[in-house]
Design an enzyme around this catalytic site. Sequence first.
Site, PDB file in Angstrom:
ATOM      1  CD  GLU A  69      46.401 -54.688  60.219  1.00  0.00           C
ATOM      2  OE1 GLU A  69      47.084 -55.341  59.401  1.00  0.00           O
ATOM      3  OE2 GLU A  69      46.327 -53.446  60.176  1.00  0.00           O
ATOM      4  CE1 TYR A  89      51.725 -55.354  59.619  1.00  0.00           C
ATOM      5  CE2 TYR A  89      49.877 -56.885  59.503  1.00  0.00           C
ATOM      6  CZ  TYR A  89      50.414 -55.630  59.278  1.00  0.00           C
ATOM      7  OH  TYR A  89      49.641 -54.643  58.721  1.00  0.00           O
ATOM      8  CG  ASP A 103      53.188 -55.488  56.129  1.00  0.00           C
ATOM      9  OD1 ASP A 103      54.097 -54.634  56.011  1.00  0.00           O
ATOM     10  OD2 ASP A 103      52.017 -55.273  55.758  1.00  0.00           O
TER      11      ASP A 103
END
Length: 377
Positions: free
Chosen positions: A40, A123, A141
């Site tokens: 991520e 996020y 996002d």
Amino acid sequence: MNNSEQKQYFSTELLAWYRRNKRDLPWRRSRNPYYIWISEIMLQQTRVDTVIPYFHRFVDKFPTVDALADAPEEEVLKAWEGLGYYSRARNLQSAVREVKERYGGVVPDTKDEVFSLKGVGPYTAGAILSIAYNKPEPAVDGNVMRVLSRYFLIEEDIMKGSTRVTMEKLAQELIPEGAAGDFNQGLMELGALVCTPKSPGCLTCPVLAHCAGRAAGVEDTLPVKKKAKPPRPEQRYVALITDAAGRVLVRQRPQEGLLARLWELPHTEAPGLLTLPDAAAAQEALAGHLAEDAGVGLGQVAWLMQAEHVFSHIRWELEVYTGGLVPSPLRPDEPQLLPSQYRWISPDDMEQLAFPNVFLRILNAYYGQQAIIAHKK
């Protein structure tokens, strides 16, 4: 169809579509929260195809929280080299060290604990908690906001904090019980593959039938997003200085700030607008900069190439010149003593030092030219 039915339809159809069509990505092959966290962070501002080989190399080199926590920062930055936004790597390592010290090397599974880690925003925290631990936390996002804006016909500016809060609340309401990880990844996947920024593939969308934006004919104009200021252009001269052994002079950037602690070629801002290569002007500017920064003199220079590097707020437009050192006008009878942040390198040294992409491109172009010249000889 009322709003509740529209939400139920969206959640059911999206989840089924994702489970049928999800891409085989390396970080999806396990529920390891450390791997999911790395992926991520890497995927921020970076395309999936670019991230995949970096992810493989990074987890091979640092397979555990402890391995990354204990690694020298130089090795971490070198493994990150080319991905850009190097503060991501530094924050990741800092947060991983905190996980080792406070949580025994196990990535925590509560919102407050994950969110408190350096570099982890709402996020990323939502992605880790939902994908690794299947906690019903939203992961909102840009892709997700685009999908939700279109499907639910939300016309508020997504750059506003209040809009993000609305989106996060909506996304949380949509998560099916017991399927948080798959659902959140389905939202990301839909935004990446179908509900794209331009020319969305509406006819292949699993939730087309009840998309309010499509029904209103505004799918191409959503989401509403205030345009960010374009990066400010900054023109700079770069010195690619060599010695008699063919080594190149590089320096390490300061401990804090832009591209902190990475290595680079010496460079300085051009005093005026650059239109054509001007070796005399470049020599004057670079010689003055090197005399002040390193206490060394610069001889005559020759133009080599142009290059560009774009940050979020600045665009470097670089004119690169080759040259060599000469006795300093301030110390004409003394040897060239370099400050500690400067060093001479050969191509082999580039395997250990981390450079921003733009300087890698310049050095590789230079060494490539030298190889061609040597071959011709």
